[in-house]
Motif scaffolding. Sequence first.
Motif, PDB file in Angstrom:
ATOM      1  N   TYR A  59      59.011  78.775 -45.196  1.00 19.42           N
ATOM      2  CA  TYR A  59      58.440  78.042 -46.324  1.00 19.42           C
ATOM      3  C   TYR A  59      59.522  77.670 -47.344  1.00 19.42           C
ATOM      4  O   TYR A  59      59.595  76.528 -47.802  1.00 19.42           O
ATOM      5  CB  TYR A  59      57.343  78.874 -46.987  1.00 19.42           C
ATOM      6  N   VAL A  60      60.403  78.622 -47.674  1.00 19.40           N
ATOM      7  CA  VAL A  60      61.463  78.357 -48.644  1.00 19.40           C
ATOM      8  C   VAL A  60      62.384  77.261 -48.120  1.00 19.40           C
ATOM      9  O   VAL A  60      62.751  76.332 -48.847  1.00 19.40           O
ATOM     10  CB  VAL A  60      62.279  79.631 -48.952  1.00 19.40           C
ATOM     11  N   ARG A  61      62.744  77.335 -46.848  1.00 24.20           N
ATOM     12  CA  ARG A  61      63.632  76.319 -46.268  1.00 24.20           C
ATOM     13  C   ARG A  61      62.981  74.936 -46.292  1.00 24.20           C
ATOM     14  O   ARG A  61      63.628  73.945 -46.610  1.00 24.20           O
ATOM     15  CB  ARG A  61      64.028  76.705 -44.852  1.00 24.20           C
ATOM     16  N   LYS A  62      61.720  74.893 -45.988  1.00 25.08           N
ATOM     17  CA  LYS A  62      61.009  73.611 -46.004  1.00 25.08           C
ATOM     18  C   LYS A  62      60.983  73.038 -47.425  1.00 25.08           C
ATOM     19  O   LYS A  62      61.219  71.849 -47.624  1.00 25.08           O
ATOM     20  CB  LYS A  62      59.589  73.787 -45.467  1.00 25.08           C
ATOM     21  N   VAL A  63      60.728  73.893 -48.400  1.00 29.23           N
ATOM     22  CA  VAL A  63      60.739  73.445 -49.797  1.00 29.23           C
ATOM     23  C   VAL A  63      62.126  72.930 -50.162  1.00 29.23           C
ATOM     24  O   VAL A  63      62.260  71.872 -50.798  1.00 29.23           O
ATOM     25  CB  VAL A  63      60.306  74.582 -50.752  1.00 29.23           C
ATOM     26  N   MET A  64      63.177  73.632 -49.734  1.00 28.94           N
ATOM     27  CA  MET A  64      64.542  73.193 -50.049  1.00 28.94           C
ATOM     28  C   MET A  64      64.834  71.825 -49.435  1.00 28.94           C
ATOM     29  O   MET A  64      65.393  70.960 -50.105  1.00 28.94           O
ATOM     30  CB  MET A  64      65.574  74.209 -49.540  1.00 28.94           C
ATOM     31  N   TYR A  65      64.464  71.635 -48.184  1.00 32.35           N
ATOM     32  CA  TYR A  65      64.744  70.354 -47.531  1.00 32.35           C
ATOM     33  C   TYR A  65      64.023  69.213 -48.236  1.00 32.35           C
ATOM     34  O   TYR A  65      64.614  68.185 -48.534  1.00 32.35           O
ATOM     35  CB  TYR A  65      64.354  70.384 -46.054  1.00 32.35           C
ATOM     36  N   HIS A  66      62.752  69.421 -48.517  1.00 28.92           N
ATOM     37  CA  HIS A  66      61.986  68.365 -49.177  1.00 28.92           C
ATOM     38  C   HIS A  66      62.503  68.108 -50.596  1.00 28.92           C
ATOM     39  O   HIS A  66      62.612  66.949 -51.019  1.00 28.92           O
ATOM     40  CB  HIS A  66      60.492  68.708 -49.195  1.00 28.92           C
ATOM     41  N   GLU A  67      62.814  69.154 -51.312  1.00 30.91           N
ATOM     42  CA  GLU A  67      63.328  69.005 -52.676  1.00 30.91           C
ATOM     43  C   GLU A  67      64.661  68.263 -52.669  1.00 30.91           C
ATOM     44  O   GLU A  67      64.883  67.374 -53.495  1.00 30.91           O
ATOM     45  CB  GLU A  67      63.484  70.388 -53.335  1.00 30.91           C
ATOM     46  N   PRO A 110      72.908  59.151 -44.807  1.00 27.26           N
ATOM     47  CA  PRO A 110      71.635  59.056 -45.522  1.00 27.26           C
ATOM     48  C   PRO A 110      70.913  60.416 -45.511  1.00 27.26           C
ATOM     49  O   PRO A 110      71.113  61.220 -44.599  1.00 27.26           O
ATOM     50  CB  PRO A 110      70.851  58.013 -44.726  1.00 27.26           C
ATOM     51  N   PRO A 111      70.088  60.672 -46.484  1.00 25.77           N
ATOM     52  CA  PRO A 111      69.446  61.987 -46.631  1.00 25.77           C
ATOM     53  C   PRO A 111      68.722  62.474 -45.379  1.00 25.77           C
ATOM     54  O   PRO A 111      68.860  63.627 -44.990  1.00 25.77           O
ATOM     55  CB  PRO A 111      68.454  61.772 -47.772  1.00 25.77           C
ATOM     56  N   ARG A 112      67.971  61.619 -44.746  1.00 23.08           N
ATOM     57  CA  ARG A 112      67.182  62.054 -43.593  1.00 23.08           C
ATOM     58  C   ARG A 112      68.076  62.444 -42.415  1.00 23.08           C
ATOM     59  O   ARG A 112      67.818  63.428 -41.733  1.00 23.08           O
ATOM     60  CB  ARG A 112      66.202  60.963 -43.196  1.00 23.08           C
ATOM     61  N   LYS A 113      69.137  61.682 -42.197  1.00 22.57           N
ATOM     62  CA  LYS A 113      70.052  62.006 -41.098  1.00 22.57           C
ATOM     63  C   LYS A 113      70.769  63.324 -41.365  1.00 22.57           C
ATOM     64  O   LYS A 113      70.954  64.139 -40.468  1.00 22.57           O
ATOM     65  CB  LYS A 113      71.057  60.874 -40.890  1.00 22.57           C
ATOM     66  N   ALA A 115      69.647  65.788 -43.213  1.00 20.94           N
ATOM     67  CA  ALA A 115      68.653  66.857 -43.077  1.00 20.94           C
ATOM     68  C   ALA A 115      68.407  67.186 -41.610  1.00 20.94           C
ATOM     69  O   ALA A 115      68.297  68.360 -41.239  1.00 20.94           O
ATOM     70  CB  ALA A 115      67.346  66.453 -43.753  1.00 20.94           C
ATOM     71  N   VAL A 116      68.346  66.164 -40.755  1.00 20.74           N
ATOM     72  CA  VAL A 116      68.136  66.394 -39.321  1.00 20.74           C
ATOM     73  C   VAL A 116      69.301  67.199 -38.745  1.00 20.74           C
ATOM     74  O   VAL A 116      69.089  68.158 -38.000  1.00 20.74           O
ATOM     75  CB  VAL A 116      67.959  65.052 -38.565  1.00 20.74           C
ATOM     76  N   LEU A 117      70.538  66.841 -39.105  1.00 23.85           N
ATOM     77  CA  LEU A 117      71.692  67.583 -38.592  1.00 23.85           C
ATOM     78  C   LEU A 117      71.712  69.020 -39.092  1.00 23.85           C
ATOM     79  O   LEU A 117      72.013  69.944 -38.328  1.00 23.85           O
ATOM     80  CB  LEU A 117      72.995  66.878 -38.975  1.00 23.85           C
TER      81      LEU A 117
END
Length: 167
Positions: A59-67, A110-113, A115-117
């Motif tokens: 949950y914390v990691r998901k919040v960090m990625y989205h934030e 870009p942010p999404r790329k 985050a994927v890496l």
Amino acid sequence: MKREARESFAAFVAARSAGLMRTAYVLTGDQHAAEDLLQTALTKTAARWKNVVDNPEAYVRKVMYHEQVNRWKRRGRESALPASWEQTDRDRSGDVDLRLSLQQALLALPPRKRAVLVLRYFEDLPESQVAEILGCSVGTVRSQTHRAIARLRELVPDLTLELERTS
């Protein structure tokens, strides 16, 4: 938050802060920004602690990625690269220079790329879990990963040479 929940949250933070900080640093590229990101994620997690006790780290990691993706969107791509990491005329020898070049290239993605890496290779998550975290399909994760790696190879040609040398 009740005493038991507060103690449980404090134990989680004490046990996992170092690992979560490393992830935050990879996402932000800056120690202070990483601290802010982790603090924001932990604050949001604390508010929902009773609902996330079964898997709080995810949950914390998901919040960090989205934030962090939201921060990148707000600031725009131009300010995502700290001025201290801009290209300069310097000696490009050794592993340190290669790491700095890779770090600069990651920040240029870009942010999404990015985050994927981070999710795929730093966190070593399967494509299905990355897709779930980012709210996209597995095919999108695969294509974004492929494009991000291709872009890294363009930005850091020394990386490809180093990989060929070590293989």
